[in-house]
Write a protein that holds these residues in place. Structure first.
Motif, mmCIF file in Angstrom:
data_model
loop_
_atom_site.group_PDB
_atom_site.id
_atom_site.type_symbol
_atom_site.label_atom_id
_atom_site.label_comp_id
_atom_site.label_asym_id
_atom_site.label_seq_id
_atom_site.Cartn_x
_atom_site.Cartn_y
_atom_site.Cartn_z
ATOM 1 N N ASN A 32 -32.180 -13.629 54.779
ATOM 2 C CA ASN A 32 -32.799 -14.827 54.235
ATOM 3 C C ASN A 32 -32.882 -15.911 55.294
ATOM 4 O O ASN A 32 -32.173 -15.882 56.306
ATOM 5 N N VAL A 33 -33.751 -16.827 55.042
ATOM 6 C CA VAL A 33 -33.909 -18.007 55.886
ATOM 7 C C VAL A 33 -33.702 -19.225 54.999
ATOM 8 O O VAL A 33 -34.295 -19.308 53.913
ATOM 9 N N MET A 34 -32.875 -20.143 55.423
ATOM 10 C CA MET A 34 -32.684 -21.392 54.689
ATOM 11 C C MET A 34 -33.276 -22.529 55.499
ATOM 12 O O MET A 34 -33.316 -22.469 56.740
ATOM 13 N N GLY A 35 -33.728 -23.534 54.810
ATOM 14 C CA GLY A 35 -34.346 -24.617 55.535
ATOM 15 C C GLY A 35 -34.513 -25.878 54.720
ATOM 16 O O GLY A 35 -34.152 -25.925 53.542
ATOM 17 N N TRP A 36 -35.066 -26.871 55.397
ATOM 18 C CA TRP A 36 -35.353 -28.159 54.768
ATOM 19 C C TRP A 36 -36.812 -28.527 55.024
ATOM 20 O O TRP A 36 -37.323 -28.343 56.140
ATOM 21 N N TYR A 37 -37.435 -29.018 53.988
ATOM 22 C CA TYR A 37 -38.786 -29.540 54.062
ATOM 23 C C TYR A 37 -38.750 -30.952 53.497
ATOM 24 O O TYR A 37 -37.786 -31.323 52.815
ATOM 25 N N ARG A 38 -39.772 -31.725 53.765
ATOM 26 C CA ARG A 38 -39.814 -33.078 53.215
ATOM 27 C C ARG A 38 -41.238 -33.446 52.809
ATOM 28 O O ARG A 38 -42.204 -32.905 53.342
ATOM 29 N N GLN A 39 -41.294 -34.371 51.864
ATOM 30 C CA GLN A 39 -42.591 -34.842 51.389
ATOM 31 C C GLN A 39 -42.525 -36.345 51.212
ATOM 32 O O GLN A 39 -41.746 -36.852 50.397
ATOM 33 N N ALA A 40 -43.353 -37.035 51.980
ATOM 34 C CA ALA A 40 -43.448 -38.480 51.880
ATOM 35 C C ALA A 40 -44.544 -38.830 50.874
ATOM 36 O O ALA A 40 -45.430 -37.999 50.612
ATOM 37 N N MET A 82 -28.751 -35.620 60.145
ATOM 38 C CA MET A 82 -29.873 -36.447 60.571
ATOM 39 C C MET A 82 -29.335 -37.690 61.260
ATOM 40 O O MET A 82 -28.650 -38.510 60.632
ATOM 41 N N ASN A 83 -29.619 -37.805 62.540
ATOM 42 C CA ASN A 83 -29.190 -38.953 63.338
ATOM 43 C C ASN A 83 -30.399 -39.746 63.803
ATOM 44 O O ASN A 83 -31.528 -39.254 63.783
ATOM 45 N N SER A 84 -30.159 -40.955 64.251
ATOM 46 C CA SER A 84 -31.228 -41.829 64.761
ATOM 47 C C SER A 84 -32.412 -41.869 63.796
ATOM 48 O O SER A 84 -33.572 -41.716 64.195
ATOM 49 N N LEU A 85 -32.099 -42.068 62.542
ATOM 50 C CA LEU A 85 -33.145 -42.047 61.523
ATOM 51 C C LEU A 85 -34.143 -43.176 61.711
ATOM 52 O O LEU A 85 -33.778 -44.289 62.143
ATOM 53 N N LYS A 86 -35.392 -42.884 61.380
ATOM 54 C CA LYS A 86 -36.490 -43.824 61.514
ATOM 55 C C LYS A 86 -37.110 -44.055 60.134
ATOM 56 O O LYS A 86 -37.022 -43.189 59.262
ATOM 57 N N PRO A 87 -37.778 -45.184 59.938
ATOM 58 C CA PRO A 87 -38.452 -45.418 58.651
ATOM 59 C C PRO A 87 -39.425 -44.296 58.289
ATOM 60 O O PRO A 87 -39.569 -43.974 57.104
ATOM 61 N N GLU A 88 -40.053 -43.691 59.269
ATOM 62 C CA GLU A 88 -40.995 -42.599 58.985
ATOM 63 C C GLU A 88 -40.316 -41.318 58.530
ATOM 64 O O GLU A 88 -40.989 -40.365 58.146
ATOM 65 N N ASP A 89 -38.988 -41.274 58.572
ATOM 66 C CA ASP A 89 -38.261 -40.133 58.011
ATOM 67 C C ASP A 89 -38.083 -40.269 56.493
ATOM 68 O O ASP A 89 -37.595 -39.338 55.842
ATOM 69 N N THR A 90 -38.474 -41.401 55.940
ATOM 70 C CA THR A 90 -38.365 -41.609 54.501
ATOM 71 C C THR A 90 -39.209 -40.587 53.745
ATOM 72 O O THR A 90 -40.402 -40.438 54.000
ATOM 73 N N ALA A 91 -38.557 -39.862 52.844
ATOM 74 C CA ALA A 91 -39.237 -38.803 52.091
ATOM 75 C C ALA A 91 -38.256 -38.198 51.094
ATOM 76 O O ALA A 91 -37.054 -38.495 51.131
ATOM 77 N N ILE A 92 -38.787 -37.350 50.248
ATOM 78 C CA ILE A 92 -37.931 -36.488 49.448
ATOM 79 C C ILE A 92 -37.711 -35.222 50.263
ATOM 80 O O ILE A 92 -38.676 -34.599 50.722
ATOM 81 N N TYR A 93 -36.469 -34.846 50.435
ATOM 82 C CA TYR A 93 -36.115 -33.672 51.217
ATOM 83 C C TYR A 93 -35.767 -32.526 50.273
ATOM 84 O O TYR A 93 -34.944 -32.678 49.373
ATOM 85 N N PHE A 94 -36.406 -31.390 50.512
ATOM 86 C CA PHE A 94 -36.244 -30.220 49.662
ATOM 87 C C PHE A 94 -35.563 -29.096 50.435
ATOM 88 O O PHE A 94 -35.973 -28.760 51.549
ATOM 89 N N CYS A 95 -34.568 -28.504 49.820
ATOM 90 C CA CYS A 95 -33.940 -27.321 50.367
ATOM 91 C C CYS A 95 -34.791 -26.101 50.004
ATOM 92 O O CYS A 95 -35.362 -26.029 48.908
ATOM 93 N N ASN A 96 -34.849 -25.150 50.914
ATOM 94 C CA ASN A 96 -35.621 -23.921 50.687
ATOM 95 C C ASN A 96 -34.788 -22.709 51.036
ATOM 96 O O ASN A 96 -34.046 -22.708 52.028
ATOM 97 N N GLY A 108 -34.840 -31.495 45.219
ATOM 98 C CA GLY A 108 -35.173 -32.576 46.135
ATOM 99 C C GLY A 108 -34.160 -33.700 46.104
ATOM 100 O O GLY A 108 -33.573 -33.992 45.059
ATOM 101 N N THR A 109 -33.969 -34.328 47.252
ATOM 102 C CA THR A 109 -33.073 -35.479 47.346
ATOM 103 C C THR A 109 -33.766 -36.551 48.176
ATOM 104 O O THR A 109 -34.366 -36.264 49.213
ATOM 105 N N GLN A 110 -33.712 -37.771 47.690
ATOM 106 C CA GLN A 110 -34.437 -38.873 48.330
ATOM 107 C C GLN A 110 -33.668 -39.394 49.542
ATOM 108 O O GLN A 110 -32.470 -39.662 49.453
#
Length: 115
Positions: A32-40, A82-96, A108-110
């Motif tokens: 399996n592959v686990m990962g993170w995706y995001r949606q702004a 997640m380090n050095s976060l930027k405003p453009e990283d704002t999103a809902i993050y989904f585990c896959n 999803g987690t905001q």
């Protein structure tokens, strides 16, 4: 079926750090592959990072050098530091959780980064 439980989102100032966690349970196949995706807001869901069971990783160019994905196979858990976060990283993050036969998503987690 696989269930995914995410945690760790929140509000942080630009330059700050957050750590996301996602625990998988149910019928866990070894390949399996686990990962993170995001949606702004107003944007399509995009890849953030993935990691295979063997530890091979893949990152979006926008997060390279700032985010680190890791996993604990004994706990079937994937992490996203997640380090050095930027405003453009704002999103809902989904585990896959992906196998050859199926693809599962967390709820999803905001993550909100203020400037």
């Amino acid at each position: 079926q696989v269930q995914l439980a995410e945690s760790g989102g929140g509000l942080v100032q630009a330059g700050g750090s957050l750590r996301l966690s996602c625990a998988a349970s149910g019928r866990i196949f070894s390949l399996n592959v686990m990962g993170w995706y995001r949606q702004a807001p107003g944007k399509q869901r995009e890849l953030v990072a993935t990691i295979t069971r063997e530890g091979s990783t893949n990152y979006a160019d926008s997060v390279k050098g700032r985010f680190t994905i890791s996993r604990d196979n004994a706990k079937n858990t994937v992490y996203l530091q997640m380090n050095s976060l930027k405003p453009e990283d704002t999103a809902i993050y989904f585990c896959n959780f992906a196998t050859a036969l199926a693809n599962y998503w967390g709820q999803g987690t905001q993550v909100t980064v203020s400037s």
